[in-house]
Design an enzyme around this catalytic site. Sequence first.
Site, PDB file in Angstrom:
ATOM      1  N   LYS A  22       0.689  -1.142   0.121  1.00 52.00           N
ATOM      2  CA  LYS A  22      -0.140  -0.091  -0.136  1.00 52.00           C
ATOM      3  C   LYS A  22       0.812   1.431   0.043  1.00 52.00           C
ATOM      4  O   LYS A  22       0.737   2.207  -0.531  1.00 52.00           O
ATOM      5  CB  LYS A  22      -1.053   0.033   1.228  1.00 52.00           C
ATOM      6  CG  LYS A  22      -1.716   1.341   1.446  1.00 52.00           C
ATOM      7  CD  LYS A  22      -2.396   1.372   2.697  1.00 52.00           C
ATOM      8  CE  LYS A  22      -1.814   1.736   3.913  1.00 52.00           C
ATOM      9  NZ  LYS A  22      -1.604   3.170   4.082  1.00 52.00           N
ATOM     10  N   ASN A  23       1.814   1.328   1.049  1.00 53.89           N
ATOM     11  CA  ASN A  23       2.626   2.413   0.784  1.00 53.89           C
ATOM     12  C   ASN A  23       3.561   2.595  -0.070  1.00 53.89           C
ATOM     13  O   ASN A  23       4.300   4.101  -0.346  1.00 53.89           O
ATOM     14  CB  ASN A  23       3.406   2.481   2.544  1.00 53.89           C
ATOM     15  CG  ASN A  23       2.533   2.476   3.500  1.00 53.89           C
ATOM     16  OD1 ASN A  23       1.414   2.912   3.459  1.00 53.89           O
ATOM     17  ND2 ASN A  23       3.175   2.362   4.722  1.00 53.89           N
ATOM     18  N   CYS A 126      -4.642  13.549  12.946  1.00 50.99           N
ATOM     19  CA  CYS A 126      -4.657  12.152  12.568  1.00 50.99           C
ATOM     20  C   CYS A 126      -4.667  11.420  13.925  1.00 50.99           C
ATOM     21  O   CYS A 126      -3.962  11.805  15.021  1.00 50.99           O
ATOM     22  CB  CYS A 126      -3.500  12.030  11.888  1.00 50.99           C
ATOM     23  SG  CYS A 126      -3.423  10.177  11.619  1.00 50.99           S
ATOM     24  N   ARG A 131       1.194  14.905  13.131  1.00 47.43           N
ATOM     25  CA  ARG A 131       1.621  14.695  11.798  1.00 47.43           C
ATOM     26  C   ARG A 131       1.548  16.121  11.099  1.00 47.43           C
ATOM     27  O   ARG A 131       0.827  16.102   9.984  1.00 47.43           O
ATOM     28  CB  ARG A 131       0.665  13.804  11.411  1.00 47.43           C
ATOM     29  CG  ARG A 131       0.828  12.478  11.896  1.00 47.43           C
ATOM     30  CD  ARG A 131       0.205  11.204  11.430  1.00 47.43           C
ATOM     31  NE  ARG A 131       0.769  10.438  10.455  1.00 47.43           N
ATOM     32  CZ  ARG A 131       0.603   9.434   9.806  1.00 47.43           C
ATOM     33  NH1 ARG A 131      -0.595   8.778   9.805  1.00 47.43           N
ATOM     34  NH2 ARG A 131       1.318   8.905   8.929  1.00 47.43           N
ATOM     35  N   ASP A 316       5.108   0.864  11.958  1.00 43.13           N
ATOM     36  CA  ASP A 316       3.676   0.336  11.450  1.00 43.13           C
ATOM     37  C   ASP A 316       3.757  -1.073  11.697  1.00 43.13           C
ATOM     38  O   ASP A 316       2.554  -1.741  11.610  1.00 43.13           O
ATOM     39  CB  ASP A 316       3.685   0.312   9.770  1.00 43.13           C
ATOM     40  CG  ASP A 316       3.237   1.597   9.122  1.00 43.13           C
ATOM     41  OD1 ASP A 316       2.886   2.420   9.909  1.00 43.13           O
ATOM     42  OD2 ASP A 316       3.312   1.785   8.208  1.00 43.13           O
ATOM     43  N   ARG A 408      -8.723  -0.535   4.791  1.00 45.78           N
ATOM     44  CA  ARG A 408      -7.871   0.544   4.192  1.00 45.78           C
ATOM     45  C   ARG A 408      -6.447  -0.157   3.797  1.00 45.78           C
ATOM     46  O   ARG A 408      -5.607   0.303   2.870  1.00 45.78           O
ATOM     47  CB  ARG A 408      -7.441   1.789   5.204  1.00 45.78           C
ATOM     48  CG  ARG A 408      -8.631   2.692   5.579  1.00 45.78           C
ATOM     49  CD  ARG A 408      -8.033   3.662   6.409  1.00 45.78           C
ATOM     50  NE  ARG A 408      -6.765   4.288   5.948  1.00 45.78           N
ATOM     51  CZ  ARG A 408      -5.830   4.767   6.621  1.00 45.78           C
ATOM     52  NH1 ARG A 408      -5.875   4.801   7.945  1.00 45.78           N
ATOM     53  NH2 ARG A 408      -4.660   5.025   5.864  1.00 45.78           N
TER      54      ARG A 408
HETATM   55  C1  UD1 Z   1       5.321   7.419   8.674  1.00 45.46           C
HETATM   56  C2  UD1 Z   1       6.424   6.207   8.959  1.00 45.46           C
HETATM   57  C3  UD1 Z   1       6.227   5.357   7.571  1.00 45.46           C
HETATM   58  C4  UD1 Z   1       4.806   4.782   7.858  1.00 45.46           C
HETATM   59  C5  UD1 Z   1       3.577   5.930   7.807  1.00 45.46           C
HETATM   60  C6  UD1 Z   1       2.182   5.348   8.383  1.00 45.46           C
HETATM   61  C7  UD1 Z   1       8.737   6.608   9.264  1.00 45.46           C
HETATM   62  C8  UD1 Z   1      10.042   7.353   8.961  1.00 45.46           C
HETATM   63  N1  UD1 Z   1       7.555   7.041   8.640  1.00 45.46           N
HETATM   64  O1  UD1 Z   1       5.275   7.809   7.447  1.00 45.46           O
HETATM   65  O2  UD1 Z   1       7.192   4.157   7.809  1.00 45.46           O
HETATM   66  O3  UD1 Z   1       4.300   3.932   7.077  1.00 45.46           O
HETATM   67  O4  UD1 Z   1       4.162   6.617   8.899  1.00 45.46           O
HETATM   68  O5  UD1 Z   1       2.380   4.699   9.426  1.00 45.46           O
HETATM   69  O6  UD1 Z   1       8.546   5.580  10.208  1.00 45.46           O
HETATM   70  N2  UD1 Z   1       7.061  15.221  10.602  1.00 45.46           N
HETATM   71  C9  UD1 Z   1       7.186  16.593  10.862  1.00 45.46           C
HETATM   72  N3  UD1 Z   1       6.702  17.355   9.653  1.00 45.46           N
HETATM   73  C10 UD1 Z   1       6.359  16.965   8.388  1.00 45.46           C
HETATM   74  C11 UD1 Z   1       6.559  15.620   8.235  1.00 45.46           C
HETATM   75  C12 UD1 Z   1       6.872  14.646   9.124  1.00 45.46           C
HETATM   76  O7  UD1 Z   1       7.279  16.983  11.742  1.00 45.46           O
HETATM   77  O8  UD1 Z   1       6.108  17.969   7.505  1.00 45.46           O
HETATM   78  C13 UD1 Z   1       7.465  14.110  11.397  1.00 45.46           C
HETATM   79  C14 UD1 Z   1       6.172  13.388  11.849  1.00 45.46           C
HETATM   80  O9  UD1 Z   1       5.261  14.284  12.858  1.00 45.46           O
HETATM   81  C15 UD1 Z   1       6.888  12.213  12.274  1.00 45.46           C
HETATM   82  C16 UD1 Z   1       8.127  12.074  11.559  1.00 45.46           C
HETATM   83  O10 UD1 Z   1       8.263  13.217  11.265  1.00 45.46           O
HETATM   84  O11 UD1 Z   1       7.190  12.187  13.696  1.00 45.46           O
HETATM   85  C17 UD1 Z   1       7.863  10.879  10.444  1.00 45.46           C
HETATM   86  O12 UD1 Z   1       6.903  11.559   9.412  1.00 45.46           O
HETATM   87  P1  UD1 Z   1       6.722  10.949   7.990  1.00 45.46           P
HETATM   88  O13 UD1 Z   1       7.838  10.034   7.632  1.00 45.46           O
HETATM   89  O14 UD1 Z   1       6.549  11.942   6.951  1.00 45.46           O
HETATM   90  O15 UD1 Z   1       5.440  10.022   8.398  1.00 45.46           O
HETATM   91  P2  UD1 Z   1       5.004   9.253   7.278  1.00 45.46           P
HETATM   92  O16 UD1 Z   1       5.208   9.625   5.617  1.00 45.46           O
HETATM   93  O17 UD1 Z   1       3.342   9.392   7.535  1.00 45.46           O
END
Ligand code: UD1
Length: 429
Positions: A22-23, A126, A131, A316, A408
């Site tokens: 999915k990701n 979320c 996030r 995850d 999902r």
């Molecule tokens: C994250 C996981 C991913 C997982 C997904 C859904 C990691 C590094 N990423 O990806 O493996 O599949 O969740 O569960 O493990 N952040 C900020 N500002 C931003 C973007 C991110 O502060 O603009 C912070 C987030 O709050 C979080 C971290 O960075 O603490 C990782 O975020 P990110 O990797 O972007 O999250 P996802 O892409 O959702």
Amino acid sequence: MDRIRLRGGAPLEGTIPISGAKNAALPLMIASLLTDETLTLENVPRLRDVQQLFHILSNHGVDWSVEGKRAGQDGMSGQTIHLCARAIVDTTAPYELVSTMRASFWVIGPLVARMGVARVSLPGGCAIGTRPVDFFIQGLQQLGAEIEIDQGYAIAKAPNGLKGGRVDLPRVSVGATHTLMMAASLAKGETLITNAAREPEITDLAACLTAMGAKIEGAGTPEIVIQGVDRLSGARHRVLPDRIETGTYAMAVAMTGGDVTLDHARADLLSAPLSILEEAGAEITNTNRGIRVRRNGAGIRAVDVTTEPFPGFPTDLQAQFMALMTRARGTCRITETIFENRFMHVQELARLGAKIHLDGQVATVEGVDQLRGAPVMATDLRASVSLVIAGLAAEGETMINRVYHLDRGFERLEDKLGRCGADIERISG
Ligand code: UD1
């Protein structure tokens, strides 16, 4: 609303086909916005998030189709889809669509790169933490976009196109790395992304973009260099297998005991969780079909885990591993470092008799001899499946409510487990 009823106790025996990730599928679908030619994706999972993204992309003008069944395929085979953004007719991604799926915010990168403008609703809070999207915004600004936030929308403008630049991500972000890699592919000149995410889904997107004509080096390392090109073409790409689904079923087998082959799974995508599972007492072997997971006789040992960006233990799989540890011999500590609020499953696992103490980012799990079935509530995607794992080992009946979260991200979960002997059924309505 559908519910899932299961009765614990049966070991799992047989074969589970692992779907496309999915990701990876979601960013790959979004990459179709970068070209006016057709992007064909194979091995796309049948999931609610994929359907929702079709809907979102349609609003921008993407035509899409799903190929029918082919000889030799069954209902578990991945689907092949075609996406064509010949003309982008709308550069706005409205709140009603973005709020249902955070990944849809990522359209901001391709839209501003190709069209010079994008108006995308902020995804909002979320269930698993705040996030934010500040890294996306700062990154696109480094590529020359002007960004303002107005009435809940991020409005990105680059009337003369994006320009290559240097983006130092403050912490590893999968979403920001995907988005910036797509945007930089159509920028003028060179972009350097430092502290980039190294997840296999990033490498998969880079491979697809490269097949579309992008010039990307270093994907899978912390430094990605992208030479922008004027235009990208169509391509054909196969989505890699889902490492989270793989890890989830591996943990289910470790929990129930038994012997299951995870077809199409790739061990190199999840070395950290597989070695933790071995420490916990599962036997794991690579076969030419995928990965074989066994646990016979001996029980489960408690093992400490800390979630980390790839190649560390993935956030995850944290909930699923916690479910497994509820039955371990001894006590372990599970530390969540990616999200500040990803422990909603703790309360539900406790309803099944688990002993878990929460202190900030650390959950201490004291293994118990027996879990007992109870009605529980699915709260998010991965938390929901942790309840399935616990229920498979619980005495009596567990009823999981609100299973739309599961749909999902897990394709035909009850069929896959049912075929291996689990007593599980979906109750519709
Ligand atoms: C994250 C996981 C991913 C997982 C997904 C859904 C990691 C590094 N990423 O990806 O493996 O599949 O969740 O569960 O493990 N952040 C900020 N500002 C931003 C973007 C991110 O502060 O603009 C912070 C987030 O709050 C979080 C971290 O960075 O603490 C990782 O975020 P990110 O990797 O972007 O999250 P996802 O892409 O959702």
